[in-house]
Design a protein around this motif. Sequence first.
Motif, PDB file in Angstrom:
ATOM      1  N   ILE A 201       0.837  -1.202   0.000  1.00 40.35           N
ATOM      2  CA  ILE A 201       0.000   0.000   0.000  1.00 40.35           C
ATOM      3  C   ILE A 201       0.873   1.253   0.000  1.00 40.35           C
ATOM      4  O   ILE A 201       0.612   2.219  -0.734  1.00 40.35           O
ATOM      5  N   ARG A 202       1.951   1.243   0.813  1.00 42.24           N
ATOM      6  CA  ARG A 202       2.860   2.390   0.833  1.00 42.24           C
ATOM      7  C   ARG A 202       3.502   2.598  -0.539  1.00 42.24           C
ATOM      8  O   ARG A 202       3.645   3.727  -1.019  1.00 42.24           O
ATOM      9  N   THR A 203       3.905   1.499  -1.179  1.00 41.56           N
ATOM     10  CA  THR A 203       4.543   1.600  -2.488  1.00 41.56           C
ATOM     11  C   THR A 203       3.587   2.176  -3.521  1.00 41.56           C
ATOM     12  O   THR A 203       3.973   3.028  -4.337  1.00 41.56           O
ATOM     13  N   GLN A 204       2.352   1.712  -3.499  1.00 41.83           N
ATOM     14  CA  GLN A 204       1.366   2.237  -4.439  1.00 41.83           C
ATOM     15  C   GLN A 204       1.126   3.719  -4.213  1.00 41.83           C
ATOM     16  O   GLN A 204       0.996   4.498  -5.166  1.00 41.83           O
ATOM     17  N   ALA A 205       1.080   4.128  -2.947  1.00 39.73           N
ATOM     18  CA  ALA A 205       0.891   5.554  -2.652  1.00 39.73           C
ATOM     19  C   ALA A 205       2.043   6.376  -3.208  1.00 39.73           C
ATOM     20  O   ALA A 205       1.842   7.443  -3.804  1.00 39.73           O
ATOM     21  N   ALA A 206       3.271   5.885  -3.042  1.00 39.74           N
ATOM     22  CA  ALA A 206       4.442   6.605  -3.556  1.00 39.74           C
ATOM     23  C   ALA A 206       4.412   6.681  -5.076  1.00 39.74           C
ATOM     24  O   ALA A 206       4.755   7.719  -5.660  1.00 39.74           O
ATOM     25  N   ARG A 207       4.005   5.614  -5.736  1.00 37.60           N
ATOM     26  CA  ARG A 207       3.926   5.621  -7.201  1.00 37.60           C
ATOM     27  C   ARG A 207       2.900   6.631  -7.691  1.00 37.60           C
ATOM     28  O   ARG A 207       3.136   7.351  -8.660  1.00 37.60           O
ATOM     29  N   HIS A 208       1.758   6.692  -7.036  1.00 39.17           N
ATOM     30  CA  HIS A 208       0.727   7.644  -7.445  1.00 39.17           C
ATOM     31  C   HIS A 208       1.217   9.070  -7.267  1.00 39.17           C
ATOM     32  O   HIS A 208       0.957   9.930  -8.109  1.00 39.17           O
ATOM     33  N   ARG A 209       1.912   9.321  -6.165  1.00 40.11           N
ATOM     34  CA  ARG A 209       2.410  10.677  -5.938  1.00 40.11           C
ATOM     35  C   ARG A 209       3.446  11.064  -6.989  1.00 40.11           C
ATOM     36  O   ARG A 209       3.486  12.202  -7.458  1.00 40.11           O
ATOM     37  N   THR A 210       4.286  10.101  -7.363  1.00 42.83           N
ATOM     38  CA  THR A 210       5.314  10.371  -8.373  1.00 42.83           C
ATOM     39  C   THR A 210       4.688  10.644  -9.736  1.00 42.83           C
ATOM     40  O   THR A 210       5.156  11.494 -10.498  1.00 42.83           O
ATOM     41  N   ALA A 211       3.598   9.926 -10.032  1.00 42.61           N
ATOM     42  CA  ALA A 211       2.953  10.066 -11.334  1.00 42.61           C
ATOM     43  C   ALA A 211       2.158  11.353 -11.452  1.00 42.61           C
ATOM     44  O   ALA A 211       1.909  11.847 -12.553  1.00 42.61           O
ATOM     45  N   GLU A 212       1.743  11.936 -10.330  1.00 42.15           N
ATOM     46  CA  GLU A 212       0.944  13.159 -10.373  1.00 42.15           C
ATOM     47  C   GLU A 212       1.844  14.355 -10.689  1.00 42.15           C
ATOM     48  O   GLU A 212       2.932  14.488 -10.128  1.00 42.15           O
ATOM     49  N   PRO A 213       1.415  15.246 -11.591  1.00 41.66           N
ATOM     50  CA  PRO A 213       2.224  16.434 -11.894  1.00 41.66           C
ATOM     51  C   PRO A 213       2.291  17.364 -10.693  1.00 41.66           C
ATOM     52  O   PRO A 213       1.332  17.513  -9.947  1.00 41.66           O
ATOM     53  N   ASP A 214       3.456  17.944 -10.488  1.00 41.53           N
ATOM     54  CA  ASP A 214       3.651  18.900  -9.399  1.00 41.53           C
ATOM     55  C   ASP A 214       3.222  20.283  -9.883  1.00 41.53           C
ATOM     56  O   ASP A 214       3.834  20.853 -10.792  1.00 41.53           O
ATOM     57  N   PRO A 215       2.154  20.848  -9.296  1.00 43.29           N
ATOM     58  CA  PRO A 215       1.664  22.154  -9.783  1.00 43.29           C
ATOM     59  C   PRO A 215       2.652  23.282  -9.559  1.00 43.29           C
ATOM     60  O   PRO A 215       2.509  24.355 -10.151  1.00 43.29           O
ATOM     61  N   THR A 216       3.673  23.077  -8.722  1.00 41.68           N
ATOM     62  CA  THR A 216       4.647  24.141  -8.450  1.00 41.68           C
ATOM     63  C   THR A 216       5.909  24.013  -9.294  1.00 41.68           C
ATOM     64  O   THR A 216       6.791  24.857  -9.204  1.00 41.68           O
ATOM     65  N   SER A 217       5.990  22.939 -10.118  1.00 42.49           N
ATOM     66  CA  SER A 217       7.214  22.745 -10.904  1.00 42.49           C
ATOM     67  C   SER A 217       7.215  23.648 -12.128  1.00 42.49           C
ATOM     68  O   SER A 217       6.178  24.152 -12.557  1.00 42.49           O
ATOM     69  N   ASP A 218       8.422  23.846 -12.709  1.00 41.23           N
ATOM     70  CA  ASP A 218       8.559  24.714 -13.885  1.00 41.23           C
ATOM     71  C   ASP A 218       7.878  24.118 -15.099  1.00 41.23           C
ATOM     72  O   ASP A 218       7.475  24.833 -16.013  1.00 41.23           O
ATOM     73  N   THR A 219       7.756  22.770 -15.123  1.00 49.88           N
ATOM     74  CA  THR A 219       7.187  22.118 -16.302  1.00 49.88           C
ATOM     75  C   THR A 219       5.674  22.073 -16.256  1.00 49.88           C
ATOM     76  O   THR A 219       5.034  21.819 -17.267  1.00 49.88           O
ATOM     77  N   ALA A 220       5.077  22.272 -15.068  1.00 55.99           N
ATOM     78  CA  ALA A 220       3.618  22.233 -14.973  1.00 55.99           C
ATOM     79  C   ALA A 220       3.063  23.590 -15.386  1.00 55.99           C
ATOM     80  O   ALA A 220       3.509  24.631 -14.904  1.00 55.99           O
TER      81      ALA A 220
END
Length: 237
Positions: A201-220
């Motif tokens: 469950i922890r691993t899946q949570a980390a994968r989902h967070r990694t896959a979500e775009p970061d709204p504060t990043s330069d590329t978003a």
Amino acid sequence: MTRRTRGTSAGLDRARIAAAAVALVDRDGLDRFGVRRLADDLGVDPMSIYHHIKGKAALLDAISEAVIAEMDTGARQTARTWEQLARRTAHDYRRMAYRHPRVFPLLATRPQTSPAALAALERLAAAMRRAGLPDQVVADAPMALFGFLNGHLLAVLDGSPDGPALDPADHPTMSALTPLQADFGSEAQFDRLLDTVLAGIRTQAARHRTAEPDPTSDTAPQDGQAAAEDGDATRRA
């Protein structure tokens, strides 16, 4: 026991009927459970039971609800993290299964929609959301956790610790691993397997967070940029 005649007050209510039904299944098993046998134990006419619980299927649900209600909600309310809550819930569930091994197949094979069952799921889901786990992971977690619990406990309660005889020539890997399975059904084995589920469950949570775009990043794209791009796309169309 003398049976009351139909229509005579038997002092029955749903809780008393459910408790007697649990005791009957604990004693004789699900195969021998029936409304007439339950009525005999209670000393009432079977119709007195149907006045409170409508039919055998509803009786089975009442049995499940009664044993789930035995789980220690007080201990779980002291959990500080979702993992502590999941672990305590799992151990409560295991203890309940060991108290009622003949009842347990009902929990593993029938949908559990009683207030007690839904309250347990609500507590776990709410704790996971408060911890910031992605909603998809939260939605999948009860199936992952209780799928493991039901499958493992059914195997332990109905099975034998002795596995099949393995010929090392034909199954060298499984033969080498057999000594590590000697604690079949133990609490130590239960904790190891539970650790694997929670880690997943922890691993899946980390994968989902990694896959979500970061709204504060330069590329978003920022809101204004996204709106301008949408306008350009509309004009080009």
